[in-house]
Design a protein around this motif. Structure first.
Motif, PDB file in Angstrom:
ATOM      1  N   THR A  24       0.858  -1.191   0.000  1.00  0.00           N
ATOM      2  CA  THR A  24       0.000   0.000   0.000  1.00  0.00           C
ATOM      3  C   THR A  24       0.890   1.235   0.000  1.00  0.00           C
ATOM      4  N   LEU A  25       1.504   1.551   1.124  1.00  0.00           N
ATOM      5  CA  LEU A  25       2.423   2.687   1.154  1.00  0.00           C
ATOM      6  C   LEU A  25       3.694   2.389   0.368  1.00  0.00           C
ATOM      7  N   ILE A  26       4.115   1.116   0.391  1.00  0.00           N
ATOM      8  CA  ILE A  26       5.341   0.711  -0.303  1.00  0.00           C
ATOM      9  C   ILE A  26       5.042  -0.367  -1.338  1.00  0.00           C
ATOM     10  N   ASN A  27       6.047  -0.664  -2.166  1.00  0.00           N
ATOM     11  CA  ASN A  27       5.845  -1.510  -3.341  1.00  0.00           C
ATOM     12  C   ASN A  27       6.021  -2.993  -3.095  1.00  0.00           C
TER      13      ASN A  27
ATOM     14  N   PRO B 272       4.203   5.403  -5.887  1.00  0.00           N
ATOM     15  CA  PRO B 272       4.033   6.746  -6.439  1.00  0.00           C
ATOM     16  C   PRO B 272       2.946   7.508  -5.686  1.00  0.00           C
ATOM     17  N   GLY B 273       3.216   8.780  -5.434  1.00  0.00           N
ATOM     18  CA  GLY B 273       2.239   9.632  -4.778  1.00  0.00           C
ATOM     19  C   GLY B 273       2.164   9.493  -3.270  1.00  0.00           C
ATOM     20  N   ALA B 274       2.948   8.570  -2.681  1.00  0.00           N
ATOM     21  CA  ALA B 274       2.869   8.357  -1.232  1.00  0.00           C
ATOM     22  C   ALA B 274       3.320   9.591  -0.464  1.00  0.00           C
ATOM     23  N   ALA B 275       4.492  10.089  -0.780  1.00  0.00           N
ATOM     24  CA  ALA B 275       5.006  11.263  -0.066  1.00  0.00           C
ATOM     25  C   ALA B 275       4.118  12.470  -0.294  1.00  0.00           C
ATOM     26  N   GLU B 276       3.617  12.615  -1.509  1.00  0.00           N
ATOM     27  CA  GLU B 276       2.760  13.750  -1.833  1.00  0.00           C
ATOM     28  C   GLU B 276       1.447  13.693  -1.048  1.00  0.00           C
TER      29      GLU B 276
ATOM     30  N   MET C 113      -5.267   2.376 -10.716  1.00  0.00           N
ATOM     31  CA  MET C 113      -4.197   2.865 -11.580  1.00  0.00           C
ATOM     32  C   MET C 113      -3.632   4.143 -10.979  1.00  0.00           C
ATOM     33  N   GLY C 114      -2.340   4.383 -11.213  1.00  0.00           N
ATOM     34  CA  GLY C 114      -1.737   5.627 -10.748  1.00  0.00           C
ATOM     35  C   GLY C 114      -1.285   5.553  -9.298  1.00  0.00           C
ATOM     36  N   GLY C 115      -1.018   6.719  -8.730  1.00  0.00           N
ATOM     37  CA  GLY C 115      -0.415   6.788  -7.409  1.00  0.00           C
ATOM     38  C   GLY C 115      -1.415   6.956  -6.284  1.00  0.00           C
ATOM     39  N   LEU C 116      -0.899   6.869  -5.060  1.00  0.00           N
ATOM     40  CA  LEU C 116      -1.721   7.048  -3.871  1.00  0.00           C
ATOM     41  C   LEU C 116      -2.372   8.426  -3.830  1.00  0.00           C
ATOM     42  N   ASP C 117      -1.697   9.416  -4.391  1.00  0.00           N
ATOM     43  CA  ASP C 117      -2.226  10.773  -4.339  1.00  0.00           C
ATOM     44  C   ASP C 117      -3.452  10.971  -5.234  1.00  0.00           C
TER      45      ASP C 117
END
Length: 238
Positions: free
Chosen positions: A35-38, A101-105, A226-230
């Motif tokens: 989830t947060l990581i790959n 992708p998008g986790a930090a954001e 699809m795409g990032g967490l953000d």
């Protein structure tokens, strides 16, 4: 819930009416592995013991909800890690673990909107502690591997809150965090991908499935395929 509808390509919703406001929430809880990581950290650790396929098969079954006793499944997997060195854990963290992708954001957006951030995982403190510091998270709870003379023993250590962070403990941790910061569970967002996330997702006001197993996707308010967490910010606006 109402039938799931496509909000945007690779992003679907059910049981909610967007747009929602991030500032209406006070807490966001993330699962870690996948989830947060790959990666699934336990599977990558098992690679050093030559048991990755065996461990990964148990992990997949547990995440799909095909194993009723999560605690026993984790104990079985951890037992297969006996003898793996701490240096290999460091290698997994440095070389294999990546933020999705998008986790930090997303974390930054949540913190900027005043939310507290919880990382609650059926994985291990070796990784959650590092991610908590790296992302400046507010809370973290996960399982502690026993290490003796620089190597895993194949056992987990009890902690002040209990023995293993399973689905019930994830739910309890989310509710405790809500109590601590003075919000209701309805003001919490829970994001996960596996069956052991379902209890905390059901307790939260908003549930988000990220590239999740079918059982989890079916039950979540928001499914990001699809795409990032953000992409959550497309539905829950900053």
């Amino acid at each position: 819930m109402t039938p799931r509808t496509e909000f945007a390509p690779g992003l679907s919703i059910q049981g909610i009416t967007p747009p929602l406001r991030l500032r209406d929430f006070k807490l966001i809880a993330f699962d870690m592995d996948s989830t947060l990581i790959n990666i699934e950290c336990v599977d990558e650790i098992a690679d050093a013991a030559g048991r990755k396929a065996e461990v990964a098969a148990i992990t997949e079954a547990a995440m799909r909800g095909e194993i009723a006793d999560y605690k026993e499944s984790l104990r079985r997997r951890v037992a297969l890690l006996a003898g793996v060195s701490v240096e290999h854990l460091e290698h997994v963290y440095r070389q294999r673990l990546k933020l999705h992708p998008g986790a930090a954001e997303l974390v930054l957006a949540c913190k900027g909107a005043g939310l507290k951030v919880l990382l609650v995982s059926g994985g291990f403190t070796f990784f959650t502690d590092r991610l908590r510091e790296r992302l400046a998270l507010d809370f973290a709870r996960s399982n502690q591997l026993e290490i003796v003379d620089g190597r895993l023993t194949g056992r987990l250590l009890d902690q002040h809150w209990g023995d293993i962070c399973d689905g019930a403990e994830k739910r309890r941790t989310l509710l405790q965090a809500c109590d601590l910061i003075g919000c209701t569970p309805a003001q919490a967002i829970a994001m996960g991908d596996g069956a052991n996330d379902l209890e905390m997702m059901a307790a939260a006001g908003l549930s988000v499935a990220y590239r999740a197993k079918p059982k989890v996707r079916q039950q979540a308010h928001i499914a990001i395929d699809m795409g990032g967490l953000d992409r959550l910010l497309e539905v829950v606006q900053p």
